[in-house]
Design an enzyme around this catalytic site. Structure first.
Site, PDB file in Angstrom:
ATOM      1  N   HIS A 168     -51.284 -24.969 -31.417  1.00  0.00           N
ATOM      2  CA  HIS A 168     -51.652 -26.385 -31.507  1.00  0.00           C
ATOM      3  C   HIS A 168     -52.591 -26.783 -30.371  1.00  0.00           C
ATOM      4  CE1 HIS A 168     -50.468 -30.695 -32.576  1.00  0.00           C
ATOM      5  NE2 HIS A 168     -51.090 -30.839 -31.414  1.00  0.00           N
ATOM      6  N   GLU A 169     -52.235 -26.402 -29.142  1.00  0.00           N
ATOM      7  CA  GLU A 169     -53.047 -26.805 -27.987  1.00  0.00           C
ATOM      8  C   GLU A 169     -54.373 -26.049 -27.934  1.00  0.00           C
ATOM      9  OE1 GLU A 169     -52.269 -29.460 -26.538  1.00  0.00           O
ATOM     10  OE2 GLU A 169     -50.273 -29.535 -27.447  1.00  0.00           O
ATOM     11  N   HIS A 172     -56.862 -27.580 -30.230  1.00  0.00           N
ATOM     12  CA  HIS A 172     -57.519 -28.759 -29.656  1.00  0.00           C
ATOM     13  C   HIS A 172     -58.803 -28.366 -28.915  1.00  0.00           C
ATOM     14  CE1 HIS A 172     -55.245 -32.391 -30.376  1.00  0.00           C
ATOM     15  NE2 HIS A 172     -54.109 -31.846 -30.002  1.00  0.00           N
TER      16      HIS A 172
END
Length: 214
Positions: A168-169, A172
Site C-alpha cells: 500500500h505505501e 503511493h
C-alpha cells in the site's frame, strides 16, 4: 511550468512544512501530488532534516491514526514512507489476516515484487481517502528491497498484513491509490463497515455485494 512552491528545492519545501508544530496536513485524493509518482531519495535532505521529516511522518501517522504514511501524502514527492502497526486486534482477526505487530520502520526507495502466486483479499482504507474502505486482492507475500533512513539496505520477504502495508505505501510512491486495485463493488463507507462488514474476512461482503475473491 509549475507553481513557485513546486519549483522550490525539496529541502526548502520540507523546511516550510516542518515550520508548524504538530501533525502535518494529509493530502486528500484529487491532489496531483498523489498521482505524479516520486523521485528517488538521493540526499536531497541532509541527515538532520531527514530525521526531522521522518519524525513528523511518524507523529502524523500516529495522530491520524494509521499504520503507514508515504511522503506524497503530506505533499512531498520523495520516495520515502514510514510504517508501524501495533496490531491491537482480536485473535481471530490476527489469524485470518496474518496481522502481527510491526515496529516503526522507515522505507527509503522501496520496491516490492510478488513471492509465489498466492493472493489475499481484505478491506483496506487510506488516510488520503477518508471515510471509505474497499477490498483489495494483493500478493500474500512480497520481496521488499530498498534501504532504511541510514542507508542500510533492505532485502527481505514480508508476508501477511505487513506485506499489505508495504504494498500500500510503496504504491503511493508510484502514484497508485488502493482504489486503483480495489473491487469497485466492495466500496463501503466506514459506517457500513461498522454495521455490516466487520468480520475477519470479506467473504460475507463478497456474497452480498456481488464481487469475487481470489
Amino acid at each position: 511550468m509549475g507553481t513557485p512552491a513546486e519549483r522550490a528545492p525539496l529541502a526548502e519545501r520540507v523546511e516550510e512544512l516542518l515550520s508548524v508544530e504538530g501533525p502535518l496536513p494529509i493530502v486528500a485524493a484529487g491532489d496531483p501530488v498523489l498521482r505524479r509518482g516520486t523521485e528517488p531519495f538521493d540526499g536531497q535532505l541532509e541527515p538532520a532534516l531527514l530525521a526531522r521529516f521522518v519524525e513528523a511522518l511518524r507523529i502524523t501517522m500516529h495522530a491520524a491514526p494509521g499504520v503507514g504514511l508515504a511522503a506524497p501524502q503530506v505533499g512531498i514527492a520523495l520516495r520515502i514512507a514510514v510504517i508501524e502497526d501495533p496490531a491491537p486486534v482480536p485473535e481471530e482477526v490476527r489469524v485470518a489476516r496474518g496481522r502481527v505487530p510491526q515496529p516503526f520502520r522507515v522505507l527509503v526507495n522501496p520496491a516490492y515484487e510478488p513471492v509465489g502466486e498466492d493472493r489475499a483479499a481484505f478491506f483496506e482504507g487510506c488516510l488520503s481517502v477518508p471515510g471509505w474502505q474497499a477490498v483489495v486482492a494483493r500478493p500474500a507475500s512480497v520481496r521488499l528491497t530498498g534501504a532504511d533512513e541510514r542507508g542500510r539496505p533492505l532485502d527481505e520477504v514480508v508476508t501477511g498484513w505487513p506485506a499489505r502495508i508495504v504494498q500500500h505505501e510503496t504504491d503511493h510512491l508510484d502514484g497508485t491509490l488502493y482504489l486503483d486495485r480495489a473491487e469497485p463493488r466492495s466500496l463501503s463507507s466506514n459506517a457500513a463497515m461498522a454495521e455490516y462488514w466487520n468480520a475477519p474476512t470479506p467473504h460475507e461482503a463478497a456474497a452480498a455485494l456481488g464481487f469475487e475473491l481470489p
